[in-house]
Design a protein around this motif. Structure first.
Motif, PDB file in Angstrom:
ATOM      1  N   ALA A 171      -7.982  -5.702   1.055  1.00 46.89           N
ATOM      2  CA  ALA A 171      -6.574  -5.841   0.685  1.00 46.89           C
ATOM      3  C   ALA A 171      -5.900  -4.475   0.610  1.00 46.89           C
ATOM      4  N   GLY A 172      -6.613  -3.469   0.095  1.00 49.52           N
ATOM      5  CA  GLY A 172      -6.059  -2.124   0.051  1.00 49.52           C
ATOM      6  C   GLY A 172      -5.818  -1.571   1.440  1.00 49.52           C
ATOM      7  N   LEU A 173      -6.764  -1.808   2.338  1.00 44.77           N
ATOM      8  CA  LEU A 173      -6.603  -1.370   3.718  1.00 44.77           C
ATOM      9  C   LEU A 173      -5.394  -2.034   4.363  1.00 44.77           C
ATOM     10  N   GLU A 174      -5.178  -3.310   4.081  1.00 39.60           N
ATOM     11  CA  GLU A 174      -4.041  -4.016   4.654  1.00 39.60           C
ATOM     12  C   GLU A 174      -2.722  -3.419   4.157  1.00 39.60           C
ATOM     13  N   ALA A 175      -2.676  -3.011   2.880  1.00 39.78           N
ATOM     14  CA  ALA A 175      -1.464  -2.392   2.335  1.00 39.78           C
ATOM     15  C   ALA A 175      -1.161  -1.074   3.042  1.00 39.78           C
ATOM     16  N   VAL A 176      -2.187  -0.294   3.319  1.00 37.47           N
ATOM     17  CA  VAL A 176      -2.012   0.971   4.023  1.00 37.47           C
ATOM     18  C   VAL A 176      -1.595   0.725   5.465  1.00 37.47           C
ATOM     19  N   ARG A 177      -2.205  -0.252   6.102  1.00 36.79           N
ATOM     20  CA  ARG A 177      -1.878  -0.588   7.487  1.00 36.79           C
ATOM     21  C   ARG A 177      -0.422  -1.012   7.611  1.00 36.79           C
ATOM     22  N   ARG A 178       0.046  -1.808   6.673  1.00 36.90           N
ATOM     23  CA  ARG A 178       1.424  -2.284   6.726  1.00 36.90           C
ATOM     24  C   ARG A 178       2.423  -1.145   6.604  1.00 36.90           C
ATOM     25  N   GLU A 179       2.049  -0.107   5.886  1.00 34.67           N
ATOM     26  CA  GLU A 179       2.932   1.048   5.710  1.00 34.67           C
ATOM     27  C   GLU A 179       2.802   2.037   6.863  1.00 34.67           C
ATOM     28  N   ARG A 180       1.893   1.759   7.793  1.00 34.53           N
ATOM     29  CA  ARG A 180       1.641   2.611   8.964  1.00 34.53           C
ATOM     30  C   ARG A 180       1.224   4.024   8.559  1.00 34.53           C
ATOM     31  N   LEU A 181       0.394   4.120   7.534  1.00 33.05           N
ATOM     32  CA  LEU A 181      -0.179   5.403   7.135  1.00 33.05           C
ATOM     33  C   LEU A 181      -1.571   5.537   7.740  1.00 33.05           C
ATOM     34  N   ASN A 182      -1.927   6.761   8.117  1.00 40.00           N
ATOM     35  CA  ASN A 182      -3.274   7.027   8.602  1.00 40.00           C
ATOM     36  C   ASN A 182      -4.201   7.293   7.425  1.00 40.00           C
ATOM     37  N   LEU A 183      -5.482   6.980   7.614  1.00 40.13           N
ATOM     38  CA  LEU A 183      -6.476   7.126   6.558  1.00 40.13           C
ATOM     39  C   LEU A 183      -7.344   8.335   6.814  1.00 40.13           C
ATOM     40  N   LEU A 184      -7.522   9.147   5.780  1.00 41.32           N
ATOM     41  CA  LEU A 184      -8.343  10.349   5.884  1.00 41.32           C
ATOM     42  C   LEU A 184      -9.420  10.283   4.811  1.00 41.32           C
ATOM     43  N   GLY A 185     -10.660  10.050   5.220  1.00 37.47           N
ATOM     44  CA  GLY A 185     -11.754   9.975   4.268  1.00 37.47           C
ATOM     45  C   GLY A 185     -12.933   9.242   4.856  1.00 37.47           C
ATOM     46  N   SER A 186     -14.063   9.261   4.137  1.00 38.84           N
ATOM     47  CA  SER A 186     -15.275   8.590   4.607  1.00 38.84           C
ATOM     48  C   SER A 186     -15.635   7.518   3.601  1.00 38.84           C
ATOM     49  N   PHE A 187     -15.118   6.328   3.791  1.00 44.99           N
ATOM     50  CA  PHE A 187     -15.202   5.329   2.739  1.00 44.99           C
ATOM     51  C   PHE A 187     -15.233   3.911   3.260  1.00 44.99           C
ATOM     52  N   LEU A 188     -15.057   3.703   4.545  1.00 47.95           N
ATOM     53  CA  LEU A 188     -14.842   2.358   5.059  1.00 47.95           C
ATOM     54  C   LEU A 188     -16.047   1.817   5.817  1.00 47.95           C
ATOM     55  N   SER A 189     -16.178   0.507   5.737  1.00 48.83           N
ATOM     56  CA  SER A 189     -17.075  -0.168   6.654  1.00 48.83           C
ATOM     57  C   SER A 189     -16.323  -0.416   7.951  1.00 48.83           C
ATOM     58  N   PHE A 190     -16.982  -0.154   9.063  1.00 47.30           N
ATOM     59  CA  PHE A 190     -16.336  -0.371  10.355  1.00 47.30           C
ATOM     60  C   PHE A 190     -16.636  -1.766  10.914  1.00 47.30           C
ATOM     61  N   HIS A 191     -17.453  -2.531  10.192  1.00 46.16           N
ATOM     62  CA  HIS A 191     -17.820  -3.846  10.695  1.00 46.16           C
ATOM     63  C   HIS A 191     -16.592  -4.745  10.745  1.00 46.16           C
ATOM     64  N   PRO A 192     -16.453  -5.559  11.791  1.00 48.13           N
ATOM     65  CA  PRO A 192     -15.265  -6.410  11.934  1.00 48.13           C
ATOM     66  C   PRO A 192     -14.995  -7.325  10.742  1.00 48.13           C
ATOM     67  N   ARG A 193     -16.016  -7.742  10.010  1.00 48.99           N
ATOM     68  CA  ARG A 193     -15.766  -8.642   8.879  1.00 48.99           C
ATOM     69  C   ARG A 193     -15.091  -7.928   7.710  1.00 48.99           C
ATOM     70  N   SER A 194     -15.034  -6.594   7.731  1.00 47.31           N
ATOM     71  CA  SER A 194     -14.462  -5.835   6.626  1.00 47.31           C
ATOM     72  C   SER A 194     -12.982  -5.549   6.805  1.00 47.31           C
ATOM     73  N   ARG A 195     -12.385  -6.020   7.894  1.00 48.56           N
ATOM     74  CA  ARG A 195     -11.006  -5.650   8.174  1.00 48.56           C
ATOM     75  C   ARG A 195     -10.307  -6.713   9.017  1.00 48.56           C
ATOM     76  N   ARG A 196      -8.997  -6.561   9.131  1.00 49.87           N
ATOM     77  CA  ARG A 196      -8.197  -7.473   9.955  1.00 49.87           C
ATOM     78  C   ARG A 196      -8.712  -7.461  11.398  1.00 49.87           C
ATOM     79  N   TRP A 197      -8.693  -8.635  12.010  1.00 48.58           N
ATOM     80  CA  TRP A 197      -9.167  -8.716  13.389  1.00 48.58           C
ATOM     81  C   TRP A 197      -8.082  -8.291  14.370  1.00 48.58           C
ATOM     82  N   GLU A 198      -8.443  -7.434  15.303  1.00 54.49           N
ATOM     83  CA  GLU A 198      -7.667  -7.103  16.499  1.00 54.49           C
ATOM     84  C   GLU A 198      -8.673  -6.583  17.510  1.00 54.49           C
ATOM     85  N   TRP A 199      -8.287  -6.480  18.741  1.00 53.60           N
ATOM     86  CA  TRP A 199      -9.289  -6.099  19.741  1.00 53.60           C
ATOM     87  C   TRP A 199      -9.858  -4.722  19.454  1.00 53.60           C
ATOM     88  N   ARG A 200      -9.074  -3.844  18.823  1.00 54.08           N
ATOM     89  CA  ARG A 200      -9.561  -2.500  18.516  1.00 54.08           C
ATOM     90  C   ARG A 200     -10.639  -2.520  17.437  1.00 54.08           C
TER      91      ARG A 200
END
Length: 271
Positions: free
Chosen positions: A136-165
């Motif tokens: 949910a936090g990632l979605e809030a940042v995505r909606r604001e079109r801010l870039n993320l700087l840090g080492s904290f995320l799972s890159f697995h598709p189940r951890s984030r909104r689906w898109e081809w990227r």
């Protein structure tokens, strides 16, 4: 190759002198991306008076006019850039701010708007407090079109909104992990920008107590061999003489290579 520097937790409780102590003589040639908290609520750490560790009171950055004026000057001099570091940096019973806050979207939008007005600086980067970010936090940042700087995320598709990227970037990270001989349990900072539909992400190496010079240079050398970039992240309030010496040694190490450019963190996302 670009090398960037990120510093977290500048807020109402920060004195201009505490930043000068660490970065005077450095930010003249290495712009520092200051991740700033707009409305800090105290928690247990050096630099915050113990009386505010658990009182729940929010302090807007504007209540520290000396810091505000110094930051505005540093921005004009191109010595610092400003990133959004949460909204209050408060801890919740069930997690850190951008894991557990019920109103992440409001916090990102209002925090960015407040800092941009107060510091007269555009903001394009978000750094989650404690490097912790829920879906949910990632979605809030995505909606604001801010870039993320840090080492904290799972890159697995189940951890984030689906898109081809999403699948593409997960594949890029997995391929890099395999190429460097790492298992899923091994630490790794992916040295390239990952681009999604409305934002991009880049990982940082930590300049923290206990880190060794050889660890930093090994990460730098790996990123350079991969044709990537490198960002070092720290907290000014925990940089003692030993860590400051380590920072300067690392910057000298990186500067020996003619292809290295010390750049503002925002430049990483323009490559």
């Amino acid at each position: 190759m670009m090398v960037a520097l990120r510093d977290d937790d500048a807020c109402y409780f920060t004195s201009p002198e505490s930043l000068e102590r660490v970065y005077a003589g450095i930010w003249e040639y290495v712009p520092v991306c200051l991740a700033v908290v707009p409305f800090a609520i105290g928690y247990r750490r050096p630099g915050i008076p113990e009386a505010h560790w658990s009182d729940g009171q929010a302090f807007g950055l504007e209540r520290n006019p000396a810091l505000v004026e110094r930051l505005k000057t540093l921005v004009r001099e191109n010595r610092v850039t400003i990133a959004l570091h949460g909204y209050t940096h408060q801890d919740f019973p069930n997690g850190f701010e951008f894991q557990a806050a019920p109103d992440s979207a409001r916090r990102v939008h209002e925090g960015r708007k407040y800092l941009q007005r107060l510091l007269e600086s555009a903001i394009s980067i978000f750094v989650p407090p404690h490097n912790a970010l829920s879906r949910a936090g990632l979605e809030a940042v995505r909606r604001e079109r801010l870039n993320l700087l840090g080492s904290f995320l799972s890159f697995h598709p189940r951890s984030r909104r689906w898109e081809w990227r999403t699948a593409h970037n997960w594949w890029l990270v997995a391929r890099y992990r395999a190429r460097t001989g790492r298992s899923k349990a091994d630490a790794m900072v992916f040295p390239h920008v990952l681009r999604y539909g409305r934002h991009a992400e880049f990982g940082c190496h930590g300049l923290v107590p206990g880190i060794r010079f050889e660890q930093l240079t090994r990460g730098f050398d790996e990123a350079r061999r991969a044709g990537g970039h490198f960002c070092l992240a720290t907290h000014h309030w925990e940089v003692d003489a030993e860590l400051q010496d380590l920072l300067r040694r690392f910057l000298d190490y990186a500067a020996q290579y003619p292809d290295v450019e010390f750049a503002a963190a925002e430049a990483l996302f323009r490559t």
